[in-house]
Structure formats: structure tokens, C-alpha cells
Design an enzyme around this catalytic site. Structure first.
Site, PDB file in Angstrom:
ATOM      1  N   GLU A   1      13.022  -5.121 -20.004  1.00 19.04           N
ATOM      2  CA  GLU A   1      11.619  -4.755 -20.148  1.00 19.04           C
ATOM      3  C   GLU A   1      11.358  -4.426 -21.606  1.00 19.04           C
ATOM      4  O   GLU A   1      12.060  -3.548 -22.142  1.00 19.04           O
ATOM      5  CB  GLU A   1      11.324  -3.548 -19.254  1.00 19.04           C
TER       6      GLU A   1
ATOM      7  N   HIS B   1       4.119  -2.914 -16.859  1.00 17.69           N
ATOM      8  CA  HIS B   1       4.422  -1.510 -16.538  1.00 17.69           C
ATOM      9  C   HIS B   1       3.162  -0.631 -16.683  1.00 17.69           C
ATOM     10  O   HIS B   1       3.126   0.286 -17.515  1.00 17.69           O
ATOM     11  CB  HIS B   1       5.563  -0.981 -17.428  1.00 17.69           C
TER      12      HIS B   1
ATOM     13  N   GLY C   1       9.227   8.613  -0.801  1.00 18.10           N
ATOM     14  CA  GLY C   1       8.787   9.846  -1.454  1.00 18.10           C
ATOM     15  C   GLY C   1       7.274   9.812  -1.595  1.00 18.10           C
ATOM     16  O   GLY C   1       6.571   9.153  -0.821  1.00 18.10           O
ATOM     17  N   ARG C   2       6.805  10.522  -2.616  1.00 20.19           N
ATOM     18  CA  ARG C   2       5.348  10.636  -2.787  1.00 20.19           C
ATOM     19  C   ARG C   2       4.660   9.273  -2.871  1.00 20.19           C
ATOM     20  O   ARG C   2       3.663   9.023  -2.198  1.00 20.19           O
ATOM     21  CB  ARG C   2       5.029  11.429  -4.058  1.00 20.19           C
ATOM     22  N   ILE C   3       5.208   8.373  -3.719  1.00 22.66           N
ATOM     23  CA  ILE C   3       4.511   7.099  -3.944  1.00 22.66           C
ATOM     24  C   ILE C   3       4.660   6.183  -2.720  1.00 22.66           C
ATOM     25  O   ILE C   3       3.693   5.562  -2.274  1.00 22.66           O
ATOM     26  CB  ILE C   3       4.993   6.415  -5.239  1.00 22.66           C
TER      27      ILE C   3
ATOM     28  N   ARG D   1      11.398   0.678 -10.974  1.00 20.49           N
ATOM     29  CA  ARG D   1      12.105   0.424 -12.237  1.00 20.49           C
ATOM     30  C   ARG D   1      12.746  -0.963 -12.149  1.00 20.49           C
ATOM     31  O   ARG D   1      13.303  -1.336 -11.099  1.00 20.49           O
ATOM     32  CB  ARG D   1      13.195   1.466 -12.475  1.00 20.49           C
TER      33      ARG D   1
ATOM     34  N   THR E   1       7.169  -1.619  -8.361  1.00 20.35           N
ATOM     35  CA  THR E   1       6.454  -0.753  -9.312  1.00 20.35           C
ATOM     36  C   THR E   1       7.342   0.443  -9.670  1.00 20.35           C
ATOM     37  O   THR E   1       6.839   1.443 -10.188  1.00 20.35           O
ATOM     38  CB  THR E   1       5.124  -0.231  -8.712  1.00 20.35           C
TER      39      THR E   1
HETATM   40  C1  DGY Z   1       6.731   6.919 -14.728  1.00 19.96           C
HETATM   41  O1  DGY Z   1       6.000   7.905 -14.880  1.00 19.96           O
HETATM   42  O2  DGY Z   1       7.922   7.034 -14.457  1.00 19.96           O
HETATM   43  C2  DGY Z   1       6.070   5.582 -14.835  1.00 19.96           C
HETATM   44  O3  DGY Z   1       6.959   4.545 -14.785  1.00 19.96           O
HETATM   45  C3  DGY Z   1       5.198   5.493 -16.055  1.00 19.96           C
HETATM   46  O4  DGY Z   1       4.108   6.310 -15.810  1.00 19.96           O
END
Ligand code: DGY
Length: 335
Positions: free
Chosen positions: A272, A291, A160-162, A243, A241
Site C-alpha cells: 500500500e 484507504h 467487533g465494532r465495525i 488491512r 476495509t
Molecule cells: C484506521 O483508523 O485504522 C484506519 O485504517 C484509518 O482511519
């Protein structure tokens, strides 16, 4: 909104002023000022009678909380792109729109994913600890040897975007980029990013770095389990990065201890936060940060603006600019 009819709003932690200022102006605002999230009973008490609630990923929004808020509740605005802390189906069933903050944190989170990847590859944390401990005596041909990032193979789980923003960074390092997602990206996107779709197991087998960019859902929970970790190269590094629960933590500890993978760099964990005596914090081949994927000043301020805009739109009965359950709006406009 006149002074006497200001809707009650609860914000579950102090967020940047860019988000609080517009809320203060238009609502009867109450903010949880303590540094730690409100305990459950305090949260349930605080939302009673609210028309709007601004939550964080640390606050569970479910039927119990919606009941505690009561019939005046018009909107939930989450200060995150991820909404796995929210029972979306329940909100939708009750006609409550849920706002979130997509897009704005894409590049910032991709920056951190790449920073973690590089830090793990070049053993930056170990190297800093080494110098700080006064152990640096000479230039040493065998000291702290790591892995090359340039020219290596990066496997992106989720595109996706990230995931795509990480692929753009990888291109600058001449990496081979593999990706896996349920739906293949448009061929033009694949070509522009030089990314190749592969089956998930193949991605784990071929990659020097595996970086996770999927939301937490029933399908992605424990997606990286003992079997997937076994498929990774003994030198490969896992970056998370997304979950924490996407990875089976016990299996990861085992793989890192046994050296069946090279390392892990984690912005998110399960549980967490990790308790201070957790084995992951003792392993030299694991890096854990708290996080902070979206934690740049500019991005957190923009997230606050978006969360406030979502909340105010919901109070007015307008469609939220960034809505995680847009079917609520469609249902409303069909009435
Ligand atoms: C999110 O936005 O889901 C990140 O984990 C925290 O910014």
C-alpha cells in the site's frame, strides 16, 4: 504549561485543524507539512527531543524511533484506530502510552465497506467507465449484469465494532449474516443483529460476500490465502476495509484472473499504495480505492480531536482517554 516550558511535539502530517489547534496552544508544535509521509531519516530527526509524537498509520513506531525521540518522550498518539504500525510491546516496556481513535470511525468505515460491496455487486465502476467511454448505445438486456445484494449471504470476518455496524446495514437489505470471530458475541447481540457464528472455512464457503473486519496481527496476516479463496463461491465478492496484509495479494490476483471468485473491492492493499502497474488495477473484477474508510470530513475532524486529547493527556501524565496499551496506566498507578 508555561511558554518557556512547552513540551515539544511532532505531528507527522497535516491533520484537521480540530486537532492541531489545541496542540498549537499548549505545545511547541512542529508539523510535517509535505503531502507524503516523512522519509524514515527525516522522521527520526524530527522526533529527537520530543515529549509527544502524533503518528499516522504510515509511520513505523519501533525501538529505533523511540530511541531517536529520546528520554523526554512521554506519549505516542496514533491518528488511527489500528495500531499495527506501532511496536506496542516495546512502547509498553518503556512505559510509553499509545493513543488511538476507536469508535469514532466505526459507522464511516462500515458505510464504505457497504458502498464497496454494492459497487462490486452491481459493477458500478465498470458501468461508469462504460458511459464515460461513450459506449452507451441502447438499453441492453444483457448489459453489465451483476449480483443481487438483497437476500444474499454476507460473511463477516471479525465481529467487533465495525463488523457489527456492517451487519446492521446488511439487515436493511434482508441479507443472511454469518460471522466468525475468535470469541462468540453475546447471544443478545447475535439476536439483535440476526447474525450467526460459523467456523471460518464454512463462512468462506457459504457467503456471497465476505467482508474483513479484523485487526492486522500475527494470526490474521494472510488469513485470506489461496486455500480460503478456493473455498469461496465462483460468484463471491471479497471486501477488505481492514488491512491489506490480511489478504495474500498474489493469491487474490490469481483467483480473480482465473474467475475462481467473482470479484474484490479493496480499500486497503498489500503493498500500500499499489504501484500503478499492479495487476489488481488492470482486472475488471477488482475495485481499489485509496484507504479512505474513515475519510468523511466529520470523522477525520473527530479523529484529530481524539488524537490531540490523547497526546495532551499523555503530556500531563494523565491516563489517555483512548489508550491502546492501558497496562501502562495500570502499572503507573500501582507504583
Ligand atoms: C484506521 O483508523 O485504522 C484506519 O485504517 C484509518 O482511519
Amino acid at each position: 504549561m508555561t511558554a518557556e516550558r512547552r513540551p515539544r511535539v511532532f505531528v507527522a502530517r497535516r491533520i484537521p485543524e480540530a486537532g492541531l489547534a489545541p496542540l498549537r496552544e499548549a505545545t511547541e508544535l512542529s508539523v510535517w507539512e509535505a503531502p507524503l509521509p516523512p522519509p524514515r531519516d527525516a522522521l527520526l530527526a524530527a522526533v529527537a527531543g520530543c515529549a509527544g509524537i502524533l503518528t499516522l498509520l504510515t509511520d513505523r513506531v519501533d525501538a529505533e524511533l523511540l530511541d531517536a525521540a529520546g528520554p523526554d518522550l512521554r506519549v505516542v498518539s496514533n491518528y488511527a484506530v489500528g495500531v499495527d504500525n506501532i511496536d506496542l510491546a516495546e512502547c509498553t516496556r518503556r512505559g510509553i502510552p499509545v493513543g488511538h481513535t476507536p469508535g469514532v470511525l466505526t459507522e464511516t468505515t462500515a458505510d464504505l465497506a457497504f458502498a464497496l460491496l454494492m459497487a462490486a455487486a452491481r459493477r458500478i465502476v465498470e458501468a461508469v467507465d462504460f458511459v464515460r467511454a461513450g459506449r452507451w448505445q441502447t438499453w441492453d438486456p444483457m448489459l453489465l449484469l451483476g449480483a443481487d445484494v438483497h437476500g444474499a449471504t454476507l460473511g463477516l470476518v471479525g465481529f467487533g465494532r465495525i463488523g457489527q455496524a456492517v451487519a446492521r446495514r446488511a439487515a436493511g437489505f434482508g441479507m443472511t449474516v454469518l460471522y466468525h470471530s475468535r470469541r462468540r458475541a453475546d447471544p443478545a447481540v447475535e439476536a439483535a443483529l440476526g447474525a450467526t457464528w460459523v467456523p471460518l472455512d464454512e463462512l468462506f464457503e457459504r457467503s456471497d460476500f465476505v467482508s474483513l473486519h479484523v485487526p492486522l496481527t500475527a494470526e490474521t496476516r494472510r488469513l485470506v490465502d489461496a486455500d480460503r479463496l478456493r473455498r469461496m463461491k465462483p460468484t463471491a465478492i471479497l471486501v477488505n476495509t481492514a488491512r491489506g496484509p490480511i489478504v495474500d495479494t498474489d493469491a487474490l490476483v490469481e483467483a480473480l484472473r482465473a474467475g475462481s471468485i467473482g470479484g474484490a473491492a479493496l480499500d486497503v492493499t498489500d503493498p500500500e499504495p499499489l504501484p500503478p502497474d499492479h495487476p489488481l488495477l488492470r482486472l475488471p473484477n477488482a475495485i481499489v480505492v485509496p484507504h479512505i474508510g474513515s475519510a468523511s470530513r466529520a470523522t477525520r475532524a473527530r479523529m484529530a480531536e481524539m488524537a490531540a486529547a490523547n497526546l495532551l493527556a499523555g503530556l500531563r501524565g494523565d491516563p489517555l482517554p483512548y489508550c491502546a496499551n492501558p497496562e501502562v496506566n495500570r502499572r503507573r498507578s500501582a507504583r
